[in-house]
Design a protein around this motif. Structure first.
Motif, PDB file in Angstrom:
ATOM      1  N   ASP A 157      37.598  38.563  29.092  1.00 28.30           N
ATOM      2  CA  ASP A 157      38.025  40.208  28.864  1.00 28.30           C
ATOM      3  C   ASP A 157      37.668  40.702  30.382  1.00 28.30           C
ATOM      4  OD1 ASP A 157      37.656  42.865  28.342  1.00 28.30           O
ATOM      5  OD2 ASP A 157      36.600  42.570  26.496  1.00 28.30           O
ATOM      6  N   SER A 181      42.896  45.976  30.020  1.00 36.19           N
ATOM      7  CA  SER A 181      43.314  47.148  29.352  1.00 36.19           C
ATOM      8  C   SER A 181      43.561  48.245  30.487  1.00 36.19           C
ATOM      9  CB  SER A 181      41.891  47.882  28.807  1.00 36.19           C
ATOM     10  OG  SER A 181      41.991  49.117  28.459  1.00 36.19           O
ATOM     11  N   LYS A 186      39.952  52.945  33.081  1.00 38.01           N
ATOM     12  CA  LYS A 186      39.795  51.678  33.865  1.00 38.01           C
ATOM     13  C   LYS A 186      40.137  51.755  35.174  1.00 38.01           C
ATOM     14  CE  LYS A 186      39.025  49.979  29.515  1.00 38.01           C
ATOM     15  NZ  LYS A 186      37.964  49.819  28.675  1.00 38.01           N
TER      16      LYS A 186
END
Ligand SMILES: *Cc1c(COP(=O)(O)O)cnc(C)c1O
Length: 366
Positions: A157, A181, A186
């Protein structure tokens, strides 16, 4: 008094405003909005930047996670090791498929403790989901070696770690599949929802392309029950603009956090450490304090926002009461939840804003 925000993503937009607006207009005028040349170009550029063979653009980071386990055939009755202090999406990526999360406590770098993995392995273990929390790299060499020895998949992840390295290599170069993501906050964030996977395996690349598009490679021929999870052209175009500046924006975060580490001096505050041989991309600068709630309120009184990532570890979340965990079961994750605090950090943060945060923190006492 001017409030200092915990995050202000508009600063980065205004820095490259002309480039973003030009790209947005060109996509709007192109007449192609889903799975077109911007997505293909972004996939090629992101894979090449990160040193992986394949990238598949998806609808979100969560989709990248659950589709990974779906494609690997991991579901009911299977177990996946995951750090106990992660964001809950990591765990949902596992449980959406009916598989069981097995929590491994974090080490001093906020990521899965490699020394605590062995004891969690059973004959049902199929994969490790490592999480580069706050931008920190896991001990990728040990995780890879462990997975090879036990015939496990290593899925990552990387939603918070676009560009983090272990031993000089991007973390994704150690994994079977890395999940990203592009949520706006982010390090590589778009202007809406988005995600992607990186892999070196051509079969996985193909499978993600099929799954993201209703299980179809050829229009109206559906091989599997897939989903709709397609990165859109506008996001892909805007992400290409951001990607071209990623080295520079990650470096800026590095400089900002170096200054925090150099100038915050308060015996009540524990500063974050970076793992030996690793580099962080500083998605968050996370300090620890026994009097965290008092510190947070004190900062607020002085016009400084801060955020707790995360106040409730997944095993104690209401969503996972069915897993049957209780307070005390995963004491390290619980301690982190009670003591962590993320300081203001964003591209475009000014020297005087940082002065203010440092000065106020250094003046904290109880
Ligand atoms: C943001 C995030 C996700 C989920 O990404 P979305 O694009 O919001 O679905 C997963 N894991 C971690 C660690 C994250 O920070």
């Amino acid at each position: 008094m001017k409030q200092i925000k915990a995050n202000d993503i508009s600063r980065l937009f205004y820095r490259y405003q002309d480039e973003f607006e030009e790209k947005a207009l060109s996509v709007l005028r192109s007449g192609h909005y889903v799975l077109g040349t911007e997505v293909t170009s972004f996939e090629q550029e992101f894979a090449s930047f990160m040193g992986s063979d394949y990238c598949v653009g998806l609808g979100s980071g969560l989709d990248a996670l659950w589709l990974s386990f779906r494609i690997l055939g991991i579901g009911k009755g299977d177990e996946v090791l995951v750090p106990s202090n992660t964001y809950i999406a990591s765990v949902m990526g596992i449980t959406i498929n009916g598989a069981n999360p097995v929590f491994v406590e974090p080490d001093a770098y906020f990521t899965m403790d490699p020394e605590k993995i062995e004891e969690k392995i059973t004959e049902r273990t199929k994969a490790i989901l490592s999480v580069n929390l706050y931008g920190q790299s896991c001990h990728m060499a040990k995780l890879r070696e462990f997975c090879d020895r036990h015939h496990l998949f290593l899925v990552e992840d990387s939603a918070q770690s676009h560009g983090a390295r272990y031993d000089g290599r991007f973390t994704n170069t150690y994994t079977d599949i890395s999940c990203f993501s592009f949520y706006p906050t982010k390090n590589l964030g778009g202007f809406g929802e988005g995600g992607a996977i990186l892999t070196n395996c051509p079969e996985y690349d193909r499978a993600f392309r099929i799954y993201r598009n209703y299980g179809s490679e050829k229009r109206y021929f559906n091989q599997v029950v897939g989903t709709n999870s397609r990165l859109d052209e506008l996001q892909a175009g805007l992400l290409r603009v951001k990607l071209a500046h990623l080295s520079e924006t990650n470096e800026e975060r590095q400089k900002l956090t170096e200054r925090y580490s150099r100038e915050i001096h308060n015996p009540m505050i524990q500063l974050p450490k970076v793992r030996p041989f690793a580099s962080s991309v500083w998605h968050q600068y996370v300090i620890r304090c026994e009097k965290r709630d008092l510190l947070k309120a004190y900062l607020q009184d002085h016009g400084i926002d801060s955020i707790i990532h995360y106040p409730i570890p997944p095993h104690l979340s209401e969503a996972y009461t069915s897993l049957g965990f209780h307070r005390g079961d995963l004491p390290i994750a619980e301690r982190y939840a009670d003591t962590v605090l993320s300081l203001p950090l964003y591209n475009g943060m000014t020297e005087s804003e940082q002065d203010e945060v440092i000065q106020v923190l250094n003046g904290f006492k109880v």
